[in-house]
Design a protein around this motif. Structure first.
Motif, PDB file in Angstrom:
ATOM      1  N   MET A   1       0.818  -1.199   0.000  1.00 32.01           N
ATOM      2  CA  MET A   1       0.000   0.000   0.000  1.00 32.01           C
ATOM      3  C   MET A   1       0.862   1.264   0.000  1.00 32.01           C
ATOM      4  SD  MET A   1      -3.099   0.734  -0.083  1.00 32.01           S
ATOM      5  CE  MET A   1      -4.307   1.908   0.291  1.00 32.01           C
ATOM      6  N   LYS A   2       1.968   1.214   0.773  1.00 33.80           N
ATOM      7  CA  LYS A   2       2.863   2.364   0.833  1.00 33.80           C
ATOM      8  C   LYS A   2       3.508   2.625  -0.521  1.00 33.80           C
ATOM      9  CE  LYS A   2       4.048   2.319   5.717  1.00 33.80           C
ATOM     10  NZ  LYS A   2       5.127   2.250   6.692  1.00 33.80           N
ATOM     11  N   LYS A   3       3.815   1.548  -1.254  1.00 32.73           N
ATOM     12  CA  LYS A   3       4.424   1.709  -2.569  1.00 32.73           C
ATOM     13  C   LYS A   3       3.462   2.399  -3.532  1.00 32.73           C
ATOM     14  CE  LYS A   3       7.730  -2.085  -2.549  1.00 32.73           C
ATOM     15  NZ  LYS A   3       8.169  -3.309  -3.212  1.00 32.73           N
ATOM     16  N   ILE A   4       2.222   2.018  -3.494  1.00 34.03           N
ATOM     17  CA  ILE A   4       1.222   2.625  -4.372  1.00 34.03           C
ATOM     18  C   ILE A   4       1.041   4.105  -4.033  1.00 34.03           C
ATOM     19  CG2 ILE A   4      -1.231   2.624  -5.015  1.00 34.03           C
ATOM     20  CD1 ILE A   4      -1.167  -0.430  -4.676  1.00 34.03           C
ATOM     21  N   ALA A   5       0.981   4.412  -2.751  1.00 32.54           N
ATOM     22  CA  ALA A   5       0.836   5.813  -2.330  1.00 32.54           C
ATOM     23  C   ALA A   5       2.055   6.629  -2.760  1.00 32.54           C
ATOM     24  CB  ALA A   5       0.641   5.885  -0.818  1.00 32.54           C
ATOM     25  N   ALA A   6       3.250   6.042  -2.634  1.00 30.76           N
ATOM     26  CA  ALA A   6       4.470   6.749  -3.040  1.00 30.76           C
ATOM     27  C   ALA A   6       4.481   6.978  -4.549  1.00 30.76           C
ATOM     28  CB  ALA A   6       5.703   5.953  -2.613  1.00 30.76           C
ATOM     29  N   ILE A   7       4.055   5.985  -5.321  1.00 33.95           N
ATOM     30  CA  ILE A   7       4.012   6.130  -6.776  1.00 33.95           C
ATOM     31  C   ILE A   7       3.023   7.218  -7.171  1.00 33.95           C
ATOM     32  CG2 ILE A   7       3.298   4.969  -8.917  1.00 33.95           C
ATOM     33  CD1 ILE A   7       4.500   2.375  -7.692  1.00 33.95           C
ATOM     34  N   ILE A   8       1.868   7.236  -6.545  1.00 33.40           N
ATOM     35  CA  ILE A   8       0.870   8.266  -6.833  1.00 33.40           C
ATOM     36  C   ILE A   8       1.395   9.640  -6.458  1.00 33.40           C
ATOM     37  CG2 ILE A   8      -1.412   9.156  -6.158  1.00 33.40           C
ATOM     38  CD1 ILE A   8      -2.301   6.192  -5.962  1.00 33.40           C
ATOM     39  N   LEU A   9       2.035   9.744  -5.310  1.00 34.98           N
ATOM     40  CA  LEU A   9       2.591  11.012  -4.860  1.00 34.98           C
ATOM     41  C   LEU A   9       3.674  11.520  -5.816  1.00 34.98           C
ATOM     42  CD1 LEU A   9       2.654  13.181  -2.651  1.00 34.98           C
ATOM     43  CD2 LEU A   9       4.388  11.823  -1.496  1.00 34.98           C
ATOM     44  N   TYR A  10       4.589  10.650  -6.213  1.00 37.36           N
ATOM     45  CA  TYR A  10       5.645  11.036  -7.161  1.00 37.36           C
ATOM     46  C   TYR A  10       5.064  11.407  -8.513  1.00 37.36           C
ATOM     47  CZ  TYR A  10       9.207   9.425  -3.873  1.00 37.36           C
ATOM     48  OH  TYR A  10      10.011   9.265  -2.780  1.00 37.36           O
ATOM     49  N   GLY A  11       4.060  10.670  -8.944  1.00 36.15           N
ATOM     50  CA  GLY A  11       3.409  10.982 -10.220  1.00 36.15           C
ATOM     51  C   GLY A  11       2.732  12.339 -10.181  1.00 36.15           C
ATOM     52  N   ALA A  12       2.051  12.642  -9.085  1.00 33.28           N
ATOM     53  CA  ALA A  12       1.395  13.944  -8.944  1.00 33.28           C
ATOM     54  C   ALA A  12       2.431  15.066  -8.907  1.00 33.28           C
ATOM     55  CB  ALA A  12       0.536  13.965  -7.679  1.00 33.28           C
ATOM     56  N   PHE A  13       3.519  14.841  -8.201  1.00 26.68           N
ATOM     57  CA  PHE A  13       4.582  15.841  -8.129  1.00 26.68           C
ATOM     58  C   PHE A  13       5.191  16.092  -9.506  1.00 26.68           C
ATOM     59  CE2 PHE A  13       9.091  16.945  -7.513  1.00 26.68           C
ATOM     60  CZ  PHE A  13       8.931  18.146  -6.837  1.00 26.68           C
ATOM     61  N   ALA A  14       5.477  15.028 -10.239  1.00 29.96           N
ATOM     62  CA  ALA A  14       6.057  15.168 -11.584  1.00 29.96           C
ATOM     63  C   ALA A  14       5.100  15.917 -12.505  1.00 29.96           C
ATOM     64  CB  ALA A  14       6.390  13.800 -12.159  1.00 29.96           C
ATOM     65  N   THR A  15       3.821  15.597 -12.440  1.00 25.65           N
ATOM     66  CA  THR A  15       2.823  16.290 -13.262  1.00 25.65           C
ATOM     67  C   THR A  15       2.768  17.762 -12.910  1.00 25.65           C
ATOM     68  OG1 THR A  15       1.513  14.260 -13.408  1.00 25.65           O
ATOM     69  CG2 THR A  15       0.387  16.330 -13.920  1.00 25.65           C
ATOM     70  N   LEU A  16       2.795  18.080 -11.642  1.00 28.09           N
ATOM     71  CA  LEU A  16       2.771  19.469 -11.195  1.00 28.09           C
ATOM     72  C   LEU A  16       3.995  20.222 -11.701  1.00 28.09           C
ATOM     73  CD1 LEU A  16       1.409  21.646  -9.406  1.00 28.09           C
ATOM     74  CD2 LEU A  16       2.867  20.835  -7.549  1.00 28.09           C
ATOM     75  N   MET A  17       5.158  19.612 -11.614  1.00 28.12           N
ATOM     76  CA  MET A  17       6.389  20.267 -12.058  1.00 28.12           C
ATOM     77  C   MET A  17       6.365  20.534 -13.562  1.00 28.12           C
ATOM     78  SD  MET A  17       7.957  20.925  -9.381  1.00 28.12           S
ATOM     79  CE  MET A  17       9.425  21.571 -10.096  1.00 28.12           C
ATOM     80  N   VAL A  18       5.859  19.612 -14.332  1.00 28.38           N
ATOM     81  CA  VAL A  18       5.794  19.794 -15.783  1.00 28.38           C
ATOM     82  C   VAL A  18       4.846  20.933 -16.134  1.00 28.38           C
ATOM     83  CG1 VAL A  18       4.994  18.729 -17.934  1.00 28.38           C
ATOM     84  CG2 VAL A  18       6.470  17.440 -16.372  1.00 28.38           C
TER      85      VAL A  18
END
Length: 111
Positions: A1-18
């Motif tokens: 579960m922590k891995k999925i949350a981390a992946i979602i968090l990193y994905g959201a951060f990357a999208t925001l930065m772009v």
């Protein structure tokens, strides 16, 4: 579960930065490289003075200012395509800064 949350968090951060990173506007990035003479013919002395003021007040915030005569119009055009978005200048202000720098740039003879 922590891995999925981390992946979602990193994905959201990357999208925001772009989406939030500055991008060159088409109005600036597609401008042809004009000669000093063409710029002087297109812009009034007041507009060039406005470009100088914007250059001195905006570009000075992040780094030491370069002399306009330190680069050719082609070199300034390349630098400004990258720097105008970083400085978050409007298209109009970016064009004025570009005009000022090209109008006062060095010529091929000055190299």
């Amino acid at each position: 579960m922590k891995k999925i949350a981390a992946i979602i968090l990193y994905g959201a951060f990357a999208t925001l930065m772009v989406h939030c990173s500055p991008k060159a506007s088409k109005a600036i990035s597609e401008l042809p490289v004009e000669s000093k003479e063409q710029i002087v013919a297109q812009y009034s002395p007041q507009q060039l003075e406005s470009g100088k003021t914007i250059f001195m007040s905006s570009c000075n915030k992040c780094h030491k200012l370069k002399e306009p005569g330190s680069r050719t119009p082609e070199q300034w055009n390349k630098v400004l395509k990258r720097m105008i978005p970083k400085a978050r200048l409007s298209d109009e202000d970016g064009k004025l800064v570009r005009a000022y720098l090209i109008a006062n740039s060095k010529t091929a003879i000055d190299k």
